[in-house]
Design a protein around this motif. Structure first.
Motif, mmCIF file in Angstrom:
data_model
loop_
_atom_site.group_PDB
_atom_site.id
_atom_site.type_symbol
_atom_site.label_atom_id
_atom_site.label_comp_id
_atom_site.label_asym_id
_atom_site.label_seq_id
_atom_site.Cartn_x
_atom_site.Cartn_y
_atom_site.Cartn_z
ATOM 1 N N LEU A 59 0.807 -1.221 0.000
ATOM 2 C CA LEU A 59 0.000 0.000 0.000
ATOM 3 C C LEU A 59 0.844 1.277 0.000
ATOM 4 C CD1 LEU A 59 -3.066 -0.794 2.292
ATOM 5 C CD2 LEU A 59 -2.910 -0.775 -0.187
ATOM 6 N N ARG A 60 2.155 1.141 0.013
ATOM 7 C CA ARG A 60 2.999 2.327 -0.136
ATOM 8 C C ARG A 60 2.772 3.001 -1.496
ATOM 9 N NH1 ARG A 60 8.854 0.294 2.367
ATOM 10 N NH2 ARG A 60 8.165 0.299 4.553
ATOM 11 N N ILE A 61 2.390 2.221 -2.481
ATOM 12 C CA ILE A 61 2.218 2.780 -3.827
ATOM 13 C C ILE A 61 1.082 3.809 -3.854
ATOM 14 C CG2 ILE A 61 1.713 2.240 -6.238
ATOM 15 C CD1 ILE A 61 3.000 -0.517 -5.732
ATOM 16 N N PRO A 62 -0.157 3.456 -3.482
ATOM 17 C CA PRO A 62 -1.201 4.486 -3.504
ATOM 18 C C PRO A 62 -0.981 5.605 -2.501
ATOM 19 C CG PRO A 62 -2.031 2.466 -2.495
ATOM 20 C CD PRO A 62 -0.713 2.133 -3.109
ATOM 21 N N MET A 63 -0.396 5.290 -1.333
ATOM 22 C CA MET A 63 -0.222 6.339 -0.333
ATOM 23 C C MET A 63 0.816 7.368 -0.763
ATOM 24 S SD MET A 63 -2.534 5.533 1.713
ATOM 25 C CE MET A 63 -2.277 6.703 3.049
ATOM 26 N N MET A 108 -1.110 -0.519 7.823
ATOM 27 C CA MET A 108 -1.107 0.846 7.292
ATOM 28 C C MET A 108 0.048 1.669 7.859
ATOM 29 S SD MET A 108 -3.350 1.469 4.990
ATOM 30 C CE MET A 108 -3.345 3.262 5.012
ATOM 31 N N ALA A 109 0.557 1.283 9.028
ATOM 32 C CA ALA A 109 1.687 2.009 9.614
ATOM 33 C C ALA A 109 2.908 1.956 8.705
ATOM 34 C CB ALA A 109 2.028 1.428 10.992
ATOM 35 N N GLY A 110 3.073 0.871 7.966
ATOM 36 C CA GLY A 110 4.221 0.740 7.087
ATOM 37 C C GLY A 110 4.180 1.670 5.893
#
Length: 391
Positions: A59-63, A108-110
């Motif tokens: 989820l790092r990509i969308p964030m 999500m913390a990552g």
């Protein structure tokens, strides 16, 4: 105005990422106690540890993209406040499956890695971003902080307060971050998610992802598997193995800004050439010293320094790939590094079961470093050719 807020943006963003990474690492230090409480199998325990890490990487990509679109302050604060929900629910969980569900959302913390680096990069000029992004990456120390503090909280107050204390902590950090930071004006033209993902067509994005798969993935993999190495190969106690692993993590993390600074001074490609060549040598050295504690220890510490320098150098190149899509590139490269940390332990376990030794695993690490070295040289030749054509 940018000058006045840049130091606060860097300092508070690093603090917020460190706090978030404590949460991201919450299960690993107390996995053994949780296994006893819930009578879990080894596979169930492994899934519980892996769930937040894998989700937090992907989820790092969308964030990263949303940070470019909506501003780092808002996205960072919203992400940290969201973590309060699964943390409080985890404290009330009375079954493994509910705890696993909470673990997924704790992942999500990552994503704060991509948020932090995307946010900070907008505050500084390109010639300083290697050092600055290296300093921002010190938020990784949250994982080491979790290893030291969370077992104490568990033993003193119980599993519930491990989660609830982290929920209180992240609320306090969010308030401090929100008061002390601000967003820069958004770009004149805001890109859609599809437009941001056009960076996937750039070869440089894939090269950096492969490089970070090795450097950050290697850092994560050693951090997760080194205690097993030390216990299996040298019969160290769990405490001694944990302390020596913490030394590896500290070296790799603290030296990261140096990698960024060196990349600012002499160029990322030159730094990465030395890093990949060094990893080739240290991989062979570790394979040759699997039953010599002193030699293996020295090789591991050298690998920690090389991986840390490599992490800083790779992210110096991120804004160069696509200046208008820094968030997308940061998210993609960061996701590759996070996912890369979990293939090596699985492969090493299979190799150990099949061959009875870890030697082949280090040979494979050496071969992958050779591929990265070749790709780095290829990108250097392409960059020179492009400059010649432009001239």
């Amino acid at each position: 105005m940018r000058q006045n807020g840049s130091a606060l943006a860097l300092g508070l963003s690093t603090m917020a990422m460190m706090a978030s990474f404590v949460i991201w690492s919450v299960f690993s230090p107390i996995a053994g106690q949780i296994q006893e409480l819930y009578h879990l199998s080894t596979i169930q325990k492994s899934v519980l540890i892996a769930a937040p890490v894998l989700l937090g990487s992907v989820l790092r990509i969308p964030m990263g993209i949303y940070t470019d679109r909506f501003g780092g302050k808002r996205v960072f604060a919203a992400t940290m406040l969201f973590l309060v929900i699964p943390l409080f629910l985890a404290g009330w969980a009375h079954s493994y499956w509910l705890l696993l569900l909470c673990a997924v959302f704790i992942g999500m913390a990552g994503t704060t890695f991509a948020i932090s680096l995307t946010y900070v990069s907008r505050w500084f000029p390109p010639e300083r971003q290697g050092l600055v992004l290296g300093l921002a990456g010190l938020g990784n120390l949250g994982g080491a902080a979790a290893s030291y503090t969370l077992p104490f909280v568990f033993n003193s107050y119980g599993l519930q307060w491990v989660f609830w204390s982290l929920a209180i902590m992240i609320v306090i950090v969010t308030i401090i971050f929100s008061i002390g930071t601000r967003d820069l004006p958004p770009p004149a033209k805001v890109k859609t998610f599809k437009q941001s993902m056009i960076v996937l067509k750039e070869r440089s994005t894939w090269y950096l992802s492969i490089f970070y798969f090795l450097t950050f993935g290697g850092f994560v993999a050693f951090g997760a598997y080194l205690p097993t190495f030390l216990k299996d190969l040298f019969q160290l106690s769990a405490t001694d193995a944990g302390m020596k692993t913490a030394g590896f993590v500290l070296i790799a993390t603290l030296i990261r800004p140096l990698g960024g600074y060196m990349a600012d001074r002499i160029g990322s490609r030159r730094v990465l050439t030395a890093v990949f060549a060094g990893i080739i040598i240290t991989s062979l050295a570790m394979a040759a010293t699997l039953h010599q504690f002193a030699g293996f220890s020295v090789s591991c510490l050298a690998a920690a320094a090389l991986l840390g320098v490599g992490n800083g150098a790779v992210f110096k190149m991120v804004p160069e790939v696509s200046a208008g899509n820094t968030g997308a590139v940061t998210g993609i490269v960061g996701a590759a590094g996070g996912v890369g940390g979990f293939f090596p332990p699985i492969v090493l376990g299979i190799i150990k079961d099949l061959t009875g030794a870890y030697t082949l695993g280090f040979v494979m690490l050496m071969l992958f470093a050779c591929v990265c070295l070749w790709l780095n040289q290829a990108t250097k030749r392409m960059a020179i050719a492009k400059q010649s054509a432009a001239a």
